[in-house]
Design a protein around this motif. Structure first.
Motif, PDB file in Angstrom:
ATOM      1  N   GLY A   1      15.507 -30.721 -26.234  1.00  9.88           N
ATOM      2  CA  GLY A   1      14.545 -31.500 -25.459  1.00  9.88           C
ATOM      3  C   GLY A   1      15.052 -32.895 -25.161  1.00  9.88           C
ATOM      4  O   GLY A   1      16.191 -33.248 -25.443  1.00  9.88           O
ATOM      5  N   HIS A   2      14.174 -33.734 -24.609  1.00  2.73           N
ATOM      6  CA  HIS A   2      14.535 -35.092 -24.230  1.00  2.73           C
ATOM      7  C   HIS A   2      14.713 -36.009 -25.430  1.00  2.73           C
ATOM      8  O   HIS A   2      15.520 -36.926 -25.397  1.00  2.73           O
ATOM      9  N   TYR A   3      13.933 -35.803 -26.489  1.00  2.00           N
ATOM     10  CA  TYR A   3      13.918 -36.726 -27.609  1.00  2.00           C
ATOM     11  C   TYR A   3      14.159 -35.969 -28.913  1.00  2.00           C
ATOM     12  O   TYR A   3      13.511 -34.979 -29.189  1.00  2.00           O
ATOM     13  N   GLY A   4      15.070 -36.470 -29.729  1.00  2.00           N
ATOM     14  CA  GLY A   4      15.428 -35.790 -30.966  1.00  2.00           C
ATOM     15  C   GLY A   4      14.695 -36.329 -32.168  1.00  2.00           C
ATOM     16  O   GLY A   4      13.563 -35.954 -32.449  1.00  2.00           O
ATOM     17  N   VAL A   5      15.325 -37.258 -32.892  1.00  2.00           N
ATOM     18  CA  VAL A   5      14.815 -37.771 -34.161  1.00  2.00           C
ATOM     19  C   VAL A   5      14.509 -39.250 -33.994  1.00  2.00           C
ATOM     20  O   VAL A   5      15.334 -40.013 -33.485  1.00  2.00           O
ATOM     21  N   SER A   6      13.324 -39.663 -34.464  1.00  2.00           N
ATOM     22  CA  SER A   6      12.915 -41.051 -34.325  1.00  2.00           C
ATOM     23  C   SER A   6      12.323 -41.564 -35.633  1.00  2.00           C
ATOM     24  O   SER A   6      11.578 -40.860 -36.297  1.00  2.00           O
TER      25      SER A   6
END
Length: 184
Positions: free
Chosen positions: A154-159
């Motif tokens: 997806g667009h965003y992994g780990v935050s």
């Protein structure tokens, strides 16, 4: 519980709100109106879920698994689809520190919104999972975390996180996004 199917417009599919019930679930298929499963408590309580599928009732925006961060949790070989909020939501105010918090070998398909919100009470380990969700973070890290051998499509992994180790992972965003974003 083994081979349990819960469907329909139940508020919770399966829930435990006392401090002394641990649970083991294998090969279950659960959906509900709000949460297919909710597991609460503030003592040494365990929740083990294997080889199960969690999904949303059409027309709702539920959380897949709502688990207090005080519960020792192992989620292994599960799949999540059509979840409008977090698939695994380790949230709440209990202060007990659990023995473990592990999510491994799970699939979060492209119909899910958020993947995992980790436990604030202990380190969470995420191993061998596949995240296909496109609209929001795959993993929102609240405390320390290890993320290993995962695939993020997806667009965003780990935050997030205070101490975050990401190793042997693959990030393949279809358009612009963030693979790993640290906060603190």
């Amino acid at each position: 519980m083994t081979d349990i199917k819960v469907s329909g417009r139940f508020y919770y599919g399966v829930t435990s709100s006392n401090d002394h019930t641990s649970g083991y679930f294998d090969r279950c298929d659960m959906t509900s109106y709000v949460e297919p499963m909710a597991w609460f408590g503030n003592v040494d309580k365990k929740l083990i879920i294997t080889n199960s599928h969690f999904h949303d009732t059409p027309g709702t925006t539920c959380v897949g698994l709502y688990i207090h961060p005080s519960v020792s949790t192992l989620i292994d070989g599960c799949s999540f689809s059509n979840i409008g909020r977090f698939c695994v939501y380790m949230n709440g105010n209990p202060s007990h520190v659990p023995e473990y918090s592990i999510v491994r070998n799970c699939t979060f398909d492209d119909t899910t919104r958020f993947g995992i919100k980790t436990s604030k009470n202990t380190q969470t380990t995420v191993i061998g999972c596949r995240f296909q969700n496109y609209s929001s973070n795959s993993i929102s890290v609240i405390n320390d975390a290890i993320v290993s051998s995962c695939v993020f499509e997806g667009h965003y992994g780990v935050s997030g996180a205070r101490n975050l180790l990401v190793e042997d992972c693959i990030f393949t965003a279809p358009t612009t996004g963030d693979a790993v974003t640290g906060h603190g």
